[in-house]
Design a protein around this motif. Structure first.
Motif, PDB file in Angstrom:
ATOM      1  N   THR A  16       0.817  -0.989  -0.762  1.00  0.00           N
ATOM      2  CA  THR A  16       0.010  -0.105   0.094  1.00  0.00           C
ATOM      3  C   THR A  16       1.026   0.902  -0.134  1.00  0.00           C
ATOM      4  O   THR A  16       0.637   2.310  -0.936  1.00  0.00           O
ATOM      5  CB  THR A  16      -1.013  -0.324   1.218  1.00  0.00           C
ATOM      6  OG1 THR A  16      -1.969  -1.233   0.954  1.00  0.00           O
ATOM      7  CG2 THR A  16      -1.987   1.216   1.301  1.00  0.00           C
ATOM      8  N   LEU A  17       1.856   1.500   0.946  1.00  0.00           N
ATOM      9  CA  LEU A  17       2.876   2.342   0.714  1.00  0.00           C
ATOM     10  C   LEU A  17       3.524   2.451  -0.253  1.00  0.00           C
ATOM     11  O   LEU A  17       4.112   4.003  -0.715  1.00  0.00           O
ATOM     12  CB  LEU A  17       3.490   2.578   2.022  1.00  0.00           C
ATOM     13  CG  LEU A  17       2.720   2.327   3.566  1.00  0.00           C
ATOM     14  CD1 LEU A  17       4.306   2.225   4.833  1.00  0.00           C
ATOM     15  CD2 LEU A  17       2.125   4.028   3.285  1.00  0.00           C
ATOM     16  N   LEU A  18       4.025   1.307  -1.063  1.00  0.00           N
ATOM     17  CA  LEU A  18       4.685   1.169  -1.979  1.00  0.00           C
ATOM     18  C   LEU A  18       3.714   2.487  -3.279  1.00  0.00           C
ATOM     19  O   LEU A  18       4.194   3.192  -4.236  1.00  0.00           O
ATOM     20  CB  LEU A  18       5.133   0.191  -3.119  1.00  0.00           C
ATOM     21  CG  LEU A  18       5.604   0.008  -4.225  1.00  0.00           C
ATOM     22  CD1 LEU A  18       7.159   0.574  -4.286  1.00  0.00           C
ATOM     23  CD2 LEU A  18       6.254  -1.514  -4.672  1.00  0.00           C
ATOM     24  N   LEU A  19       2.776   1.747  -3.250  1.00  0.00           N
ATOM     25  CA  LEU A  19       1.648   2.418  -4.832  1.00  0.00           C
ATOM     26  C   LEU A  19       1.626   3.424  -4.227  1.00  0.00           C
ATOM     27  O   LEU A  19       1.930   4.495  -4.933  1.00  0.00           O
ATOM     28  CB  LEU A  19       0.221   1.776  -4.299  1.00  0.00           C
ATOM     29  CG  LEU A  19       0.111   0.391  -4.721  1.00  0.00           C
ATOM     30  CD1 LEU A  19      -0.636  -0.006  -4.607  1.00  0.00           C
ATOM     31  CD2 LEU A  19       0.502  -0.239  -5.937  1.00  0.00           C
ATOM     32  N   ALA A  20       1.369   4.565  -2.563  1.00  0.00           N
ATOM     33  CA  ALA A  20       1.661   5.359  -1.518  1.00  0.00           C
ATOM     34  C   ALA A  20       2.096   6.389  -3.013  1.00  0.00           C
ATOM     35  O   ALA A  20       2.942   7.577  -3.093  1.00  0.00           O
ATOM     36  CB  ALA A  20       1.088   5.638  -0.806  1.00  0.00           C
ATOM     37  N   SER A  21       3.406   5.691  -2.413  1.00  0.00           N
ATOM     38  CA  SER A  21       4.986   6.447  -2.863  1.00  0.00           C
ATOM     39  C   SER A  21       4.948   6.743  -4.381  1.00  0.00           C
ATOM     40  O   SER A  21       5.070   7.701  -4.795  1.00  0.00           O
ATOM     41  CB  SER A  21       6.166   5.937  -2.272  1.00  0.00           C
ATOM     42  OG  SER A  21       6.114   5.686  -1.009  1.00  0.00           O
ATOM     43  N   ILE A  25       5.281  10.072  -6.842  1.00  0.00           N
ATOM     44  CA  ILE A  25       6.333  10.558  -7.593  1.00  0.00           C
ATOM     45  C   ILE A  25       6.268  10.587  -8.624  1.00  0.00           C
ATOM     46  O   ILE A  25       6.784  12.197  -9.163  1.00  0.00           O
ATOM     47  CB  ILE A  25       7.431   9.418  -7.482  1.00  0.00           C
ATOM     48  CG1 ILE A  25       8.377   9.021  -6.153  1.00  0.00           C
ATOM     49  CG2 ILE A  25       8.219   9.907  -8.532  1.00  0.00           C
ATOM     50  CD1 ILE A  25       8.720   7.476  -6.104  1.00  0.00           C
ATOM     51  N   TYR A  26       4.551  10.021  -8.876  1.00  0.00           N
ATOM     52  CA  TYR A  26       4.662  10.780 -10.528  1.00  0.00           C
ATOM     53  C   TYR A  26       3.346  11.654  -9.973  1.00  0.00           C
ATOM     54  O   TYR A  26       3.755  12.697 -11.259  1.00  0.00           O
ATOM     55  CB  TYR A  26       3.550   9.545 -10.697  1.00  0.00           C
ATOM     56  CG  TYR A  26       2.407   9.740 -12.206  1.00  0.00           C
ATOM     57  CD1 TYR A  26       3.174   9.169 -13.332  1.00  0.00           C
ATOM     58  CD2 TYR A  26       1.032  10.115 -12.638  1.00  0.00           C
ATOM     59  CE1 TYR A  26       2.904   9.666 -14.825  1.00  0.00           C
ATOM     60  CE2 TYR A  26       0.789  10.499 -13.337  1.00  0.00           C
ATOM     61  CZ  TYR A  26       1.823  10.402 -14.763  1.00  0.00           C
ATOM     62  OH  TYR A  26       0.729  10.504 -16.016  1.00  0.00           O
ATOM     63  N   TRP A  33      14.055   7.678  -4.268  1.00  0.00           N
ATOM     64  CA  TRP A  33      14.171   6.727  -3.766  1.00  0.00           C
ATOM     65  C   TRP A  33      13.131   7.149  -2.377  1.00  0.00           C
ATOM     66  O   TRP A  33      13.282   6.198  -1.457  1.00  0.00           O
ATOM     67  CB  TRP A  33      15.541   7.580  -3.398  1.00  0.00           C
ATOM     68  CG  TRP A  33      16.452   7.864  -4.607  1.00  0.00           C
ATOM     69  CD1 TRP A  33      17.185   8.478  -4.572  1.00  0.00           C
ATOM     70  CD2 TRP A  33      17.397   6.722  -4.198  1.00  0.00           C
ATOM     71  NE1 TRP A  33      18.290   8.341  -5.723  1.00  0.00           N
ATOM     72  CE2 TRP A  33      18.891   6.828  -5.318  1.00  0.00           C
ATOM     73  CE3 TRP A  33      17.412   5.727  -3.930  1.00  0.00           C
ATOM     74  CZ2 TRP A  33      19.625   6.384  -5.335  1.00  0.00           C
ATOM     75  CZ3 TRP A  33      18.100   4.368  -4.460  1.00  0.00           C
ATOM     76  CH2 TRP A  33      19.576   4.832  -5.063  1.00  0.00           C
ATOM     77  N   LEU A  34      12.321   7.536  -2.748  1.00  0.00           N
ATOM     78  CA  LEU A  34      11.442   7.466  -1.502  1.00  0.00           C
ATOM     79  C   LEU A  34      10.603   6.142  -1.353  1.00  0.00           C
ATOM     80  O   LEU A  34      10.125   5.310  -0.824  1.00  0.00           O
ATOM     81  CB  LEU A  34      10.095   8.677  -1.857  1.00  0.00           C
ATOM     82  CG  LEU A  34       8.684   8.346  -1.056  1.00  0.00           C
ATOM     83  CD1 LEU A  34       9.230   9.147   0.259  1.00  0.00           C
ATOM     84  CD2 LEU A  34       7.432   9.415  -1.488  1.00  0.00           C
ATOM     85  N   ALA A  35      10.221   5.976  -2.907  1.00  0.00           N
ATOM     86  CA  ALA A  35       9.717   3.882  -2.927  1.00  0.00           C
ATOM     87  C   ALA A  35      10.651   2.364  -2.468  1.00  0.00           C
ATOM     88  O   ALA A  35       9.904   1.697  -2.407  1.00  0.00           O
ATOM     89  CB  ALA A  35       8.879   3.797  -4.578  1.00  0.00           C
TER      90      ALA A  35
END
Length: 531
Positions: A16-21, A25-26, A33-35
């Motif tokens: 979930t946090l990866l998708l949010a990151s 980013i997009y 690097w946030l992801a």
């Protein structure tokens, strides 16, 4: 479904946090690097789900790894944060702190009173005197060498117990040697041979000969007389000790893992580098009790008349009686005997051997002391002992039970900087004491730690002298079991003289000992066989 979410919440949250990151980013042109942290956690989770070795990780991806992390650092957490001052694992925090303070010449005195429960059945104390005397710590020495010894040795009341080069690092061995030289006490080489590091400090050395005959062996492991003679006649060698068994692993032999067998160790031991160094459980140079007496005489002759003794952890009492009968039969007597207790330490041993084999030191000490007294030969043989001896009172108690002097290993390891990490056999000792890793040993400064070794010895013997003086006893050989008291119930205190049987001189030879167990033990023992 709900159960799966509960078990895999960490992985689901990471996704979930990866998708949010990725969205941030997009849409907001943020750094990629946030992801990265979430990608790393997801990869860990995938690995956890796919592996089959650990059920906890498979059921609880990502978060299940915490179980193994916390388990890995559990000893450190317990030692530094949760361990009580008097919990023994195997030495309490209070005991270790006492050694550290004495090694640094810091006062080890307590304020506000004792933390011990004086009404516990474990409490022991020495009876003091209304008329105390002064005892010189420097006079606490004992002469080792019977009538057959041409070169008797004046030993300190406290010496360094057996620790081999290989188990200990070169820096540790040299620090012990330098401290022993200044303090006037001896260092036992352990069964790993007399290395150049044992001889570097110019100190008194007790050369221990184990069943592997390291330093005096042929290529096939057999005893080599000439190699023994060349080392034994070295002026630094004060006495020779034949190791029959070791307290922490009696009947097992010694093991030095291949990763610790460096070129220097291979040279000192006469073995091949990079191979496991194993000493057999039994000796090949002699057989039976009569063979041991002959071997002792042979070593005494080859060494030029130096004191020769043997060390053992007593198992079957009948075997101890057999050894004494063999002495009487052959007329060959060791100059000293070292009793190693099953509570002793080791670099590596099977857990069952450490926990369930061998007689504890006090019981073995009393048994050997009584057998020698009962046989009328106690006055010609000195007895040393080792096994969790670390304080002045530990020494006093051993002397009262029949010892002439004591050896200590782990106490001197603490003086060197050991933190009881219990990683001696892993080659990853964090303080450089028990490792052959050159980078790790560099942490142990030889000169600095040698002074700590000297200080620990000096201050401990000062404690012994003060205790003897407070008891009104001006010499360690005048201490008897009547002076040590033990609480056995809420309302009863008895002396060690009432807790343990003590035989008179020659009592067993008279054939009518008042102590039934010793009388039967002596009658059933043979001089020529342990069976």
């Amino acid at each position: 479904m709900i159960n799966t979410i509960q078990r895999q919440w960490a992985l689901i949250l990471s996704v979930t946090l990866l998708l949010a990151s990725a969205y941030a980013i997009y849409t907001h042109n943020m750094t990629p690097w946030l992801a990265l942290p979430w990608v790393a956690l997801i990869l860990i989770g995938i690995v956890d789900l796919s592996q089959k070795e650990h059920a906890v990780r498979r059921n609880y991806p990502i978060i299940g790894n915490m179980r193994y992390l916390l388990e890995a650092i559990r000893p450190e957490l317990r030692q530094y944060f949760f361990e009580g001052d008097h919990e023994e694992l195997p030495f309490s925090r209070s005991e270790r702190s006492m050694v550290y303070r004495r090694a640094r010449n810091i006062s080890a005195e307590k304020s506000f009173g004792t933390l011990d429960n004086l009404y516990s059945s474990k409490h022991e104390f020495i009876s003091h005197s209304i008329m105390p005397v002064w005892v010189d710590p420097k006079a606490l020495r004992v002469t080792i060498g019977g009538p057959d010894c041409l070169k008797p040795y004046s030993a300190s009341l406290m010496n360094v117990s057996a620790m081999s080069f290989g188990s200990l690092s070169a820096n540790a061995v040299m620090a012990l040697g330098r401290g022993a030289k200044r303090g006037g006490f001896a260092v036992d080489t352990g069964e790993g041979g007399c290395s150049k590091y044992h001889l570097a400090g110019g100190n008194d050395v007790i050369w221990e000969i184990g069943s592997g005959y390291f330093g005096c062996r042929n290529e096939d492991g057999a005893f080599n007389k000439e190699r023994f003679r060349l080392t034994a006649t070295n002026i630094a060698i004060s006495a020779i000790l034949v190791k029959m068994s070791q307290g922490a692993k009696p009947g097992h032999g010694g093991i030095l893992p291949s990763h610790k067998v460096s070129a220097e160790i291979a040279e000192a031991r006469g073995v091949r580098q990079g191979e496991d160094c194993i000493s057999p459980a039994a000796h090949s140079a002699f057989d039976g009790p009569l063979g041991l007496m002959g071997f002792i005489q042979q070593l005494r002759d080859l060494s030029g008349g130096k004191p020769v003794g043997f060390k053992l952890c007593i198992g079957r009492p009948s075997e101890a009686a057999t050894l004494v009968k063999a002495m009487l039969h052959t007329g060959t007597y060791p100059d000293f005997i070292v009793i190693d207790g099953s509570e002793g330490g080791t670099g590596a041993a099977p857990e069952e051997f450490s926990d369930h084999l061998g007689m504890p030191m006090r019981d073995g000490l009393v048994l050997m002391h009584n057998l020698l007294r009962g046989a009328g030969i106690r006055d010609r043989i000195k007895i040393g002992c080792s096994g969790k001896i670390i304080s002045g009172f530990d020494i006093i108690r051993a002397l009262a039970l029949g010892a002439d002097y004591v050896n200590a290993a782990r106490g001197f390891m603490f003086a060197l900087g050991c933190i009881q990490s219990q990683s001696c056999g892993s080659n990853k000792c964090p303080t450089g004491v028990a490792t052959q890793d050159p980078a790790r040993q560099r942490a142990l400064d030889v000169e600095d730690r040698s002074h700590r070794v000297e200080n620990f010895h000096k201050n401990t013997l000062h404690s012994v002298a003060e205790i003897l003086g407070a008891a009104g006893i001006n010499s360690s050989d005048k201490l008897t079991a009547e002076r040590i008291q033990k609480r056995v119930s809420d309302s009863k205190i008895v002396s060690y003289a009432n807790l343990y049987p003590f035989l008179h001189h020659g009592e067993l030879l008279e054939g009518h000992s008042a102590h039934t167990e010793y009388r039967e033990l002596w009658a059933n023992a043979r001089h020529d066989s342990f069976n």
